[in-house]
Design a protein around this motif. Structure first.
Motif, PDB file in Angstrom:
ATOM      1  N   SER A  20      81.335  38.386  25.983  1.00 30.35           N
ATOM      2  CA  SER A  20      82.558  39.026  26.482  1.00 30.35           C
ATOM      3  C   SER A  20      83.140  38.341  27.719  1.00 30.35           C
ATOM      4  N   CYS A  21      82.551  37.238  28.151  1.00 34.42           N
ATOM      5  CA  CYS A  21      82.965  36.578  29.399  1.00 34.42           C
ATOM      6  C   CYS A  21      84.044  35.534  29.120  1.00 34.42           C
ATOM      7  N   SER A  22      85.218  35.747  29.691  1.00 32.32           N
ATOM      8  CA  SER A  22      86.330  34.826  29.453  1.00 32.32           C
ATOM      9  C   SER A  22      86.083  33.455  30.082  1.00 32.32           C
ATOM     10  N   MET A  23      85.415  33.387  31.218  1.00 28.61           N
ATOM     11  CA  MET A  23      85.128  32.087  31.837  1.00 28.61           C
ATOM     12  C   MET A  23      84.106  31.314  31.002  1.00 28.61           C
ATOM     13  N   LYS A  62      75.341  33.363  40.679  1.00 32.97           N
ATOM     14  CA  LYS A  62      75.955  34.671  40.897  1.00 32.97           C
ATOM     15  C   LYS A  62      77.449  34.488  40.786  1.00 32.97           C
ATOM     16  N   PRO A  63      78.094  34.930  39.725  1.00 32.48           N
ATOM     17  CA  PRO A  63      77.516  35.639  38.591  1.00 32.48           C
ATOM     18  C   PRO A  63      76.595  34.742  37.771  1.00 32.48           C
ATOM     19  N   SER A  64      75.798  35.363  36.962  1.00 33.73           N
ATOM     20  CA  SER A  64      74.772  34.606  36.232  1.00 33.73           C
ATOM     21  C   SER A  64      75.360  33.701  35.165  1.00 33.73           C
ATOM     22  N   VAL A  65      76.522  34.054  34.611  1.00 29.89           N
ATOM     23  CA  VAL A  65      77.138  33.232  33.564  1.00 29.89           C
ATOM     24  C   VAL A  65      78.590  32.940  33.913  1.00 29.89           C
ATOM     25  N   PRO A  66      79.122  31.848  33.427  1.00 32.70           N
ATOM     26  CA  PRO A  66      78.436  30.828  32.653  1.00 32.70           C
ATOM     27  C   PRO A  66      77.530  29.990  33.543  1.00 32.70           C
ATOM     28  N   ALA A  67      76.461  29.510  32.963  1.00 31.71           N
ATOM     29  CA  ALA A  67      75.550  28.588  33.631  1.00 31.71           C
ATOM     30  C   ALA A  67      75.365  27.403  32.693  1.00 31.71           C
ATOM     31  N   VAL A  68      75.647  26.210  33.201  1.00 31.40           N
ATOM     32  CA  VAL A  68      75.672  25.020  32.361  1.00 31.40           C
ATOM     33  C   VAL A  68      74.624  24.011  32.828  1.00 31.40           C
ATOM     34  N   GLY A  77      78.347  26.676  37.323  1.00 29.18           N
ATOM     35  CA  GLY A  77      79.180  27.541  36.510  1.00 29.18           C
ATOM     36  C   GLY A  77      80.562  26.960  36.300  1.00 29.18           C
ATOM     37  N   SER A  78      81.518  27.848  36.091  1.00 33.19           N
ATOM     38  CA  SER A  78      82.872  27.399  35.762  1.00 33.19           C
ATOM     39  C   SER A  78      83.508  26.602  36.890  1.00 33.19           C
ATOM     40  N   ASN A  79      83.322  27.009  38.132  1.00 33.14           N
ATOM     41  CA  ASN A  79      83.923  26.260  39.245  1.00 33.14           C
ATOM     42  C   ASN A  79      83.426  24.822  39.274  1.00 33.14           C
TER      43      ASN A  79
END
Length: 102
Positions: A20-23, A62-68, A77-79
């Motif tokens: 459900s995570c848009s990022m 933090k947040p835990s997802v996304p984690a790549v 994550g996304s950043n």
């Protein structure tokens, strides 16, 4: 942290996500657009998803997802992924991890 670290090292690109995570969706779309072979763990659908989330938080996500993970290394994550992309550093990182070929 053993589970997430082990899973993160099994493929050239591993994404820990929530359905459900848009990022998370944006990161999956971006990396897929390069033809990267992705291993995606939707932690809200995995039987051991709570453990994965706790381990990701323990790794500082933090947040835990996304984690790549790319090339067996937690990139972020996304950043971090979008920043690498804008700087022209994401494709070389994927190439070095043998996640894509040109």
């Amino acid at each position: 942290m053993a589970l997430v670290t082990r899973l993160g090292s099994e493929y050239p690109v591993v994404i820990f996500s929530k359905s459900s995570c848009s990022m998370s969706h944006s990161i999956k779309t971006l990396l897929s657009s390069f033809g990267a072979n992705l291993r995606i763990y939707e932690i809200d659908e995995e039987s051991n998803g709570q453990q994965m989330e706790m381990e990701l938080k323990a790794l500082g996500r933090k947040p835990s997802v996304p984690a790549v993970f790319i090339g067996q290394k937690l990139i972020g994550g996304s950043n971090e992924i979008f920043s690498l992309h804008l700087k022209g550093k994401l494709v070389p990182l994927l190439l070095n991890a043998n996640a894509i070929w040109l």
